[in-house]
Enzyme design. Sequence first.
Site, mmCIF file in Angstrom:
data_model
loop_
_atom_site.group_PDB
_atom_site.id
_atom_site.type_symbol
_atom_site.label_atom_id
_atom_site.label_comp_id
_atom_site.label_asym_id
_atom_site.label_seq_id
_atom_site.Cartn_x
_atom_site.Cartn_y
_atom_site.Cartn_z
ATOM 1 N NE ARG A 1 -32.653 -1.059 -19.189
ATOM 2 C CZ ARG A 1 -33.858 -0.719 -19.623
ATOM 3 N NH1 ARG A 1 -34.484 0.284 -19.088
ATOM 4 N NH2 ARG A 1 -34.426 -1.387 -20.603
ATOM 5 C CG ASP B 1 -31.864 -6.318 -6.978
ATOM 6 O OD1 ASP B 1 -32.213 -5.622 -7.949
ATOM 7 O OD2 ASP B 1 -32.486 -6.370 -5.909
ATOM 8 C CE LYS C 1 -32.607 -9.507 -14.213
ATOM 9 N NZ LYS C 1 -32.749 -8.436 -13.212
ATOM 10 C CE1 TYR D 1 -25.232 -6.963 -19.272
ATOM 11 C CE2 TYR D 1 -24.733 -6.998 -16.923
ATOM 12 C CZ TYR D 1 -25.491 -6.535 -17.977
ATOM 13 O OH TYR D 1 -26.493 -5.642 -17.744
ATOM 14 C CB CYS E 1 -71.027 9.683 -9.842
ATOM 15 S SG CYS E 1 -71.219 8.305 -10.991
ATOM 16 C CB CYS F 1 -70.322 4.912 -9.768
ATOM 17 S SG CYS F 1 -68.829 5.892 -9.574
ATOM 18 C CD GLU G 1 -24.376 -13.061 -17.440
ATOM 19 O OE1 GLU G 1 -23.813 -12.009 -17.162
ATOM 20 O OE2 GLU G 1 -24.510 -13.476 -18.607
ATOM 21 C CB CYS H 1 -68.571 9.447 -13.244
ATOM 22 S SG CYS H 1 -67.756 8.845 -11.749
ATOM 23 C CE LYS I 1 -36.352 -10.701 -11.648
ATOM 24 N NZ LYS I 1 -37.244 -9.698 -12.174
ATOM 25 C CG ASP J 1 -2.054 -0.979 1.090
ATOM 26 O OD1 ASP J 1 -2.106 -1.666 0.029
ATOM 27 O OD2 ASP J 1 -2.860 -1.087 2.024
ATOM 28 C CB CYS K 1 -68.707 4.473 -13.354
ATOM 29 S SG CYS K 1 -69.835 5.874 -13.245
ATOM 30 C CG ASP L 1 -0.750 5.024 -0.031
ATOM 31 O OD1 ASP L 1 -1.679 4.789 -0.835
ATOM 32 O OD2 ASP L 1 -0.773 4.681 1.164
#
Length: 693
Positions: free
Chosen positions: A143, A124, A122, A233, A418, A415, A120, A438, A321, A37, A433, A41
């Site tokens: 997107r 979230d 998915k 991907y 009305c 309705c 692969e 209305c 899913k 590190d 309705c 740096d």
Amino acid sequence: MGQPDDGGAAARIEQLRRLIEYHNHRYYVLDAPEIADHEYDALFRELQDLEASHPELVTPNSPTQRVGAPPVESFAPAPHAFPMLSLANAFDANDLREFDARCKRMLGMGPEAIIEYTVEAKIDGLGISLTYEQGHFVRGATRGDGTTGEDVSANLRTIRAIPTILPDGLGLPSSFEVRGEVFLSKTEFARINAERGIEGLPLFANPRNAAAGTIRQLDSSVAARRRLQARFYDIRSDGRIPASTQLEVVELLRSAHFPTNDPTQMALGVEEVVRLCGEAEHTHSALDFAVDGMVVKVNSLALQAELGQVSRSPRWAIAYKFPPERARTRVLRIVAQVGRTGAVTPVAEMEPVFLDGSTVSRATLHNEDEVRRKDVRIGDFVWIQKAGDIIPEVVEVDVAARSGDEQEFAMPAECPVCGGAVVREEGEAVARCSNPLCVAKLKTGLQHFASRRAMDIDGLGPAIIEQLVDRGLVRDFADLYQLTHEQLAGLDRMAGKSAANLLAAIEASKRTSLARLVFALGIRHVGEHVADVLASHMGSLERLRSATEDELSSIHEIGPQIAASVAGFFADPRAQALLDRLVAAGLTWEEARSTSNMEDAFIAGKTFVFTGKLEHMTREEAEALVRSRGGRAASSVSAKTHCVVAGPGAGSKLDKARELGIEVMSEDEFLSKLGSPPDADNPTGPHQQSLAF
DNA sequence: TAGCCTCGAGTTCA
DNA sequence: CTCGAGGCTA
């Protein structure tokens, strides 16, 4: 430049940047640092110092810029060079098998054929697209609607794993877009929320929301403090991509130093896919990031191209899913809601319950049949889940928990707003309705009229509309244009300033387009698209409002239902009076171009079918020619065909054309009709239509 | 007449 | 986002 030692400094700066990016990749992508590190740096400090003494050499892609840039006012729109598609969903093994069968069918393969797929996780997170030119990161965008996103480059630069300078010699095209997902790990999400808790800030509901909030930060130094991650991907370019399979695409991305979505597994045939998806269902929760399913793709890019896409989703990929999280709660009431078309929709009001990041208390039950099918009763305990991660849905009733006191829902005969008769047409799922006056219809109708994609009246929301209608200030769309400052300022939650703003918004909405106006009217079956078709075909409001049903249904995409609905709407004298008043109020729009340079009076707006052998061009060329001049090329003859061009060997299509009395001509006749180039002296410039009838 | 594919309409919560 | 329904094509 200018100063003698800048040449050396510039070279060293460039060298340091490449070196640091190399070590970023070792550390953040490969998780295999080569240097300690403090050595890293030291390189970083040297670069910072050099840039400090040569500020003119600082570029956005320098590793020193990854700590965040000055805050911006807003994000610039970022059009995608290639649309970002969305995927169709599969919820079980059967859906996957159907997907496989469809691929084979479209590729002309037998059912016994084996297709190679990739599988692969998915993730979230949020879809993003990165643009590279000459090996350098130039832009990163969300997107958005798939066509245009927002330019969030500054935030994306803070993700160390995203390379800003790519290695040479990979045969990458000079310009391309890389597609992937940004997200927060569960650990980082917990860390951020703990910090927010201490600071007394509201907590993020889940990693996805936190990532979304981070990527849309106007101040990228905030984003820099939250360690977003990314996986990629896909790559899109006009140039040649050195890969012939999805797997090779992933390898290419990996060698270009992108973090890839690993593992991308290969599956021979759909049963293998089913197995991998099933396994993942049990293992994914052990990962440090949220995964909501598996993405299945046809491995061969050639087959992908052959399968093509429908609308906005490719036919060569599907998202499997995982079953979403469920919660159990109690139905307190089922209320009937009245929509813009008068549709009376049953909505379940439930004991509030926390589910997947938000507290849910309402869920639509769609219609009477749906209530019956699920047998949801008032007082029932039900299982709910979120459809597409957003909209709550009643999945099933916990029948065992019934006490016997539950009450069945009955669609009201009148309705609820009305008192008009509620009627369910034969063969329709929804009850409506029937009262045209209305108040519920008027209020939702006004909301639609004012909505962004219609008349776009900013500030005219449900609360204001409620008051305007209840106080009798607005009884139809045209009344909006008669409102005065005093009337508006007299409303609750409406001071002088907001009243002035609303008036200005109403005034601004007067300049619109015919398509928007037609859409805003809220004619049944006329959404945005159909309104556009009607407006561009008719060209003017006068023509549209007096069009006959036959005239309307001869338009492509307008069938008997829509034609009847539109003609029916304009047949009503009240509708005609409303239009007169809107026009008198000063609505203006640019008249649609009836013909343009690209169009041709003979072809424009007509539908052609080519059949038999063509001598002077291929069928594809002929069809492209028709389209380029504003016409349509169809492959089968129907009542909407205007002209059939028949060559030698024409068969059933020619017969059908004769039967339907459609104009038939030879290829030569067709070509001679096009002989004259498109009119040069067409009045093409759009002009203001005078609206005083 | 069936099987796409698209479109319209309604919907939740922060 | 999802459902139902309209329109087009084979």
